[in-house]
Design a protein around this motif. Structure first.
Motif, PDB file in Angstrom:
ATOM      1  N   LYS A   6       0.860  -1.187   0.000  1.00 44.89           N
ATOM      2  CA  LYS A   6       0.000   0.000   0.000  1.00 44.89           C
ATOM      3  C   LYS A   6       0.893   1.232   0.000  1.00 44.89           C
ATOM      4  O   LYS A   6       1.787   1.357   0.828  1.00 44.89           O
ATOM      5  CB  LYS A   6      -0.908  -0.008   1.231  1.00 44.89           C
ATOM      6  N   ILE A   7       0.640   2.137  -0.937  1.00 49.19           N
ATOM      7  CA  ILE A   7       1.463   3.337  -1.049  1.00 49.19           C
ATOM      8  C   ILE A   7       0.557   4.557  -1.167  1.00 49.19           C
ATOM      9  O   ILE A   7      -0.467   4.522  -1.857  1.00 49.19           O
ATOM     10  CB  ILE A   7       2.426   3.247  -2.258  1.00 49.19           C
ATOM     11  N   THR A   8       0.916   5.630  -0.482  1.00 47.12           N
ATOM     12  CA  THR A   8       0.083   6.830  -0.494  1.00 47.12           C
ATOM     13  C   THR A   8       0.322   7.637  -1.766  1.00 47.12           C
ATOM     14  O   THR A   8       1.370   7.521  -2.416  1.00 47.12           O
ATOM     15  CB  THR A   8       0.389   7.724   0.717  1.00 47.12           C
ATOM     16  N   ALA A   9      -0.653   8.461  -2.103  1.00 50.87           N
ATOM     17  CA  ALA A   9      -0.550   9.310  -3.293  1.00 50.87           C
ATOM     18  C   ALA A   9       0.637  10.262  -3.180  1.00 50.87           C
ATOM     19  O   ALA A   9       1.347  10.511  -4.165  1.00 50.87           O
ATOM     20  CB  ALA A   9      -1.847  10.094  -3.481  1.00 50.87           C
ATOM     21  N   GLU A  10       0.863  10.794  -1.979  1.00 54.45           N
ATOM     22  CA  GLU A  10       1.974  11.727  -1.792  1.00 54.45           C
ATOM     23  C   GLU A  10       3.312  11.028  -2.020  1.00 54.45           C
ATOM     24  O   GLU A  10       4.250  11.613  -2.567  1.00 54.45           O
ATOM     25  CB  GLU A  10       1.928  12.324  -0.378  1.00 54.45           C
ATOM     26  N   ALA A  11       3.404   9.773  -1.599  1.00 63.39           N
ATOM     27  CA  ALA A  11       4.645   9.016  -1.804  1.00 63.39           C
ATOM     28  C   ALA A  11       4.891   8.780  -3.292  1.00 63.39           C
ATOM     29  O   ALA A  11       6.032   8.855  -3.768  1.00 63.39           O
ATOM     30  CB  ALA A  11       4.577   7.687  -1.054  1.00 63.39           C
TER      31      ALA A  11
ATOM     32  N   SER B 179       3.333  -1.123   4.032  1.00 60.39           N
ATOM     33  CA  SER B 179       2.928   0.266   3.811  1.00 60.39           C
ATOM     34  C   SER B 179       4.120   1.133   3.441  1.00 60.39           C
ATOM     35  O   SER B 179       5.195   1.022   4.036  1.00 60.39           O
ATOM     36  CB  SER B 179       2.259   0.836   5.072  1.00 60.39           C
TER      37      SER B 179
ATOM     38  N   ASN C 219       4.817   5.257   2.901  1.00 62.76           N
ATOM     39  CA  ASN C 219       4.260   6.601   2.998  1.00 62.76           C
ATOM     40  C   ASN C 219       5.381   7.623   3.043  1.00 62.76           C
ATOM     41  O   ASN C 219       6.569   7.277   3.091  1.00 62.76           O
ATOM     42  CB  ASN C 219       3.352   6.723   4.227  1.00 62.76           C
TER      43      ASN C 219
ATOM     44  N   SER D  65       6.353   9.674   5.334  1.00 60.01           N
ATOM     45  CA  SER D  65       7.126   9.816   6.569  1.00 60.01           C
ATOM     46  C   SER D  65       8.319   8.865   6.623  1.00 60.01           C
ATOM     47  O   SER D  65       9.315   9.153   7.283  1.00 60.01           O
ATOM     48  CB  SER D  65       6.225   9.574   7.779  1.00 60.01           C
TER      49      SER D  65
ATOM     50  N   THR E 152      -3.159  14.498  -8.988  1.00 59.35           N
ATOM     51  CA  THR E 152      -4.142  14.587  -7.904  1.00 59.35           C
ATOM     52  C   THR E 152      -5.492  14.029  -8.348  1.00 59.35           C
ATOM     53  O   THR E 152      -6.185  13.346  -7.583  1.00 59.35           O
ATOM     54  CB  THR E 152      -4.299  16.052  -7.450  1.00 59.35           C
TER      55      THR E 152
ATOM     56  N   THR F 132      -6.333   8.382  -2.518  1.00 60.41           N
ATOM     57  CA  THR F 132      -5.487   8.690  -1.359  1.00 60.41           C
ATOM     58  C   THR F 132      -4.417   7.632  -1.163  1.00 60.41           C
ATOM     59  O   THR F 132      -3.266   7.940  -0.837  1.00 60.41           O
ATOM     60  CB  THR F 132      -6.346   8.790  -0.084  1.00 60.41           C
ATOM     61  N   GLU F 133      -4.780   6.374  -1.381  1.00 56.59           N
ATOM     62  CA  GLU F 133      -3.833   5.265  -1.270  1.00 56.59           C
ATOM     63  C   GLU F 133      -4.026   4.315  -2.443  1.00 56.59           C
ATOM     64  O   GLU F 133      -5.138   4.130  -2.932  1.00 56.59           O
ATOM     65  CB  GLU F 133      -4.028   4.496   0.041  1.00 56.59           C
TER      66      GLU F 133
END
Length: 704
Positions: free
Chosen positions: A315-320, A359, A361, A363, A387, A392-393
């Motif tokens: 699982k990876i976030t959009a920001e990452a 995960s 992300n 951070s 965007t 989101t993920e």
């Protein structure tokens, strides 16, 4: 009906009646058959056939007698277009080979960008492979890491898919850069050599060209060929003949398709001779020039590769994802792949005792990758589209039907390395927190082998000037020279790119974003790398003076890290390590752990039975010291205080500088190995460092 039309209609009708087997047995329609069937004089038939050939209506099969066939029907039978009017039947029959290949679908179909960014390149590649009478030699041009080797592999697979090659047809790879400093050896690797052609040539040797007979020879970094090698290669491409190095009589023959690759600009003088002599040139775009949909598919594909290795979803976030896209510049897809592997490895380590999702992300990303988010934010149009496209993920599941983006079967499997290290360290009694800290520090050591593929000369300053202001680059060059002088150390150009890109991103952040300063670990860095820290302070002052920018205090830390992380390996070798301990396997067990975790050859063990005489131990130790000494001294790690005294005796009898340290433990041995090859480290510093070493935890973990 005109005579020419009668002749064409007859050839067309007869061609449509042919099966592939008919063509192999009867080999086409000759002048006599046409003349007798249509009652037209042979001279007139020949005249009209020449006209039909010039109009592209028919093709001629070379031979005695010459035979003819309808072009459209032949293209239908072969499944490809034909650009030649005269063909060798052998080439046609090879295309029709009934041998089954293990490729059932068009290999290019799975290449990301096949219908977008790479569509024209793929069409040209297919034309090059299927060209008759012979495939066209091809030059693939693109910056480092864009996927030139992968593209060449796809051309090979496509050739098999279309019957141009069989499963036994070789695909031989030769990287010309590997032998760039030894032109003679490069020519030997490429063309082979005969016995006694040069010093050390004690027998005949088959070169890559001969090995590739019947298939493809992929010459990576072809521009590295010396002038003599270029001429020999061009002669082979023109004539299909070559000589082994040192051979003066007779020519050898080989049927080989040459595919070359280069990361040089098409305007570079280094590749102009190849552009002039190689008919098919294919330009692969940079990752930054790819369509946004392609970029997302590439990231998903690379993540998919990782899920298959560990059999866990990621699982990876959009920001990452945005950060990964933004930071991918030099290195292109290869750099992106390495970044993803590091992040997945860290995620895997965090979940090694769990069965759930891995995960990724923002951070958990190192600061250099996080900066990619800033780059993307500055590219407003691309950021807005990402965007809209990204949830989101993003969750990526293992899919065994997925076709891997990778071709290298010997790729680095970080997950196996991590799992193996966990088992080893658990057996040594380390707790989970210590293990996690040790391996986290070690992940980048394993991944560096991926970055080492990118040699310094590949990162041309031409590319750097395209994305970084020239003033920043010139300043970075000055700092490189200043640091080399102050540290008495030779840096390669990686420091130039690292510092230039870092400053460019920093200036953008300061100008566009509320910059939040942090001062963590600054004191720690002053202790670990005091000389680099002082240089970093000088750099920050110079930046403020020349660019009118107030440097955040933490930038001293970041620049110190750059100075310590991109240094060249010490040419003298590593500090030697000798572990001595009482017992039948105490020392060897600790050393075995180090050998399992590191690729090291500078450590030896001596297990000391309790009934052995001191002089016997010293004699054995002298041999071991001489074995591990590389001119930088030896650290003697012992388990009892009495053995510490052996260091002075060994130093006097061997002439090697030796420092002794008691109370040895497995973590101490591991840290000694890790630190032993650092440029700034000498035997005294390593001794002082190990004396204060408290295991794999930081001051922040201590409880008051």
């Amino acid at each position: 009906m005109k005579r020419i039309d009668k002749i064409y209609n007859y050839i067309k009708q007869r061609s449509n009646e042919y099966t592939k087997d008919d063509l192999k047995s009867r080999k086409g329609i000759d002048v006599i058959e046409i003349s007798e069937a249509l009652k037209i004089l042979r001279n007139n038939v020949n005249k009209e056939l020449e006209e039909l050939l010039s109009k592209g209506k028919i093709v001629r099969f070379n031979g005695n007698p010459e035979k003819y066939f309808d072009k459209n029907r032949l293209e239908e039978m072969l499944g490809t277009s034909i650009n030649e009017i005269s063909l060798n039947l052998e080439d046609v029959f090879n295309m029709m080979s009934s041998k089954k290949n293990n490729i059932d679908n068009d290999p290019f179909e799975y290449l990301i960008g096949a219908e977008t960014t790479l569509k024209n390149q793929i069409e040209k590649a297919k034309e090059s492979i299927l060209h008759l009478p012979k495939s066209l030699h091809t030059l693939i041009i693109g910056e480092t890491g864009v996927g030139k080797t992968l593209f060449a592999n796809k051309m090979y697979e496509y050739g098999k898919y279309k019957g141009k090659f069989t499963d036994e047809s070789p695909f031989i790879v030769l990287n010309c850069a590997d032998y760039y400093n030894d032109p003679q050896l490069l020519l030997s690797q490429l063309f082979g050599h005969i016995k006694r052609s040069f010093a050390g040539a004690d027998k005949d040797r088959v070169g890559a060209l001969e090995k590739a007979d019947g298939g493809i020879l992929f010459l990576d970094e072809i521009h590295k060929l010396p002038p003599e090698g270029k001429e020999m290669l061009f002669y082979f491409m023109d004539k299909g003949k070559f000589n082994r190095f040192g051979e003066t009589e007779g020519d050898r023959n080989a049927n080989v398709l040459i595919i070359g690759s280069t990361n040089e600009s098409k305007d570079s003088n280094l590749i102009k001779p190849f552009l002039e002599r190689i008919q098919s040139n294919i330009f692969i775009p940079n990752f930054s020039d790819r369509d946004i949909d392609d970029k997302l598919k590439i990231i998903k594909g690379l993540l998919q590769n990782e899920t298959l290795k560990i059999n866990k979803p990621i699982k990876i976030t959009a920001e990452a994802i945005k950060a990964l896209i933004g930071i991918t510049s030099f290195g292109n897809i290869a750099q992106l792949k390495s970044n993803i592997q590091v992040l997945c490895a860290k995620g895997f380590l965090n979940s090694i005792n769990e069965d759930g999702v891995i995960s990724i992300n923002l951070s958990m990303m190192p600061s250099n990758i996080k900066e990619g988010l800033i780059t993307i934010n500055a590219r407003q149009e691309e950021n807005d589209r990402l965007t809209k496209l990204l949830p989101t993920e993003v969750l990526v599941y293992p899919n065994k039907n997925y076709v891997s983006l990778e071709n290298d079967e010997k790729q680095l499997n970080l997950y196996k390395i991590i799992s193996d290290e966990v088992i080893i360290l658990k057996n040594e009694g380390m707790d989970s927190d210590e293990i996690k800290k040790f391996i986290t520090a070690d992940i980048n050591v394993h991944v560096k082998c991926l970055y080492d593929k990118f040699k310094n000369d590949k990162y041309s300053k031409y590319n750097l000037y395209k994305i970084v202001d020239a003033k920043i680059i010139r300043f970075s060059e000055e700092i490189k020279k200043y640091a080399e002088k102050k540290l008495d150390r030779e840096y390669n150009d990686r420091i130039l790119y690292a510092l230039s890109l870092h400053l460019a991103v920093l200036f953008n952040r300061i100008n566009n974003i509320d910059y939040e300063e942090t001062h963590e670990n600054v004191l720690d860095m002053t202790l670990k790398a005091p000389k680099e820290y002082e240089i970093a302070k000088y750099v920050c002052k110079e930046v403020e003076k020349r660019f009118g920018v107030r440097m955040p205090e933490e930038e001293v830390l970041y620049i110190t890290l750059i100075l310590t992380s991109v240094e060249e390996k010490n040419k003298k070798g590593k500090i030697g390590i000798l572990v001595m301990a009482n017992g039948n396997s105490t020392a060897s067990s600790m050393v075995e752990v180090a050998l399992n975790l590191f690729d090291c050859n500078n450590i030896e063990a001596i297990d000391i039975p309790f009934d052995v005489k001191p002089r016997e131990i010293i004699n054995i130790a002298k041999e071991k010291v001489e074995k591990v000494d590389n001119g930088r001294g030896v650290i003697l790690l012992v388990d009892m205080g009495s053995l510490v005294k052996f260091g002075k005796i060994l130093s006097e009898e061997t002439g090697v500088k030796i420092k002794s340290l008691g109370m040895v433990s497995t973590p101490t041995v591991l840290e000694a190995v890790r630190q032993s090859e650092a440029n700034e480290m000498n035997v005294d510093r390593l001794y002082d460092y190990l004396k204060s070493f408290k295991g794999y935890y930081s001051y922040g973990d201590e409880k008051n």
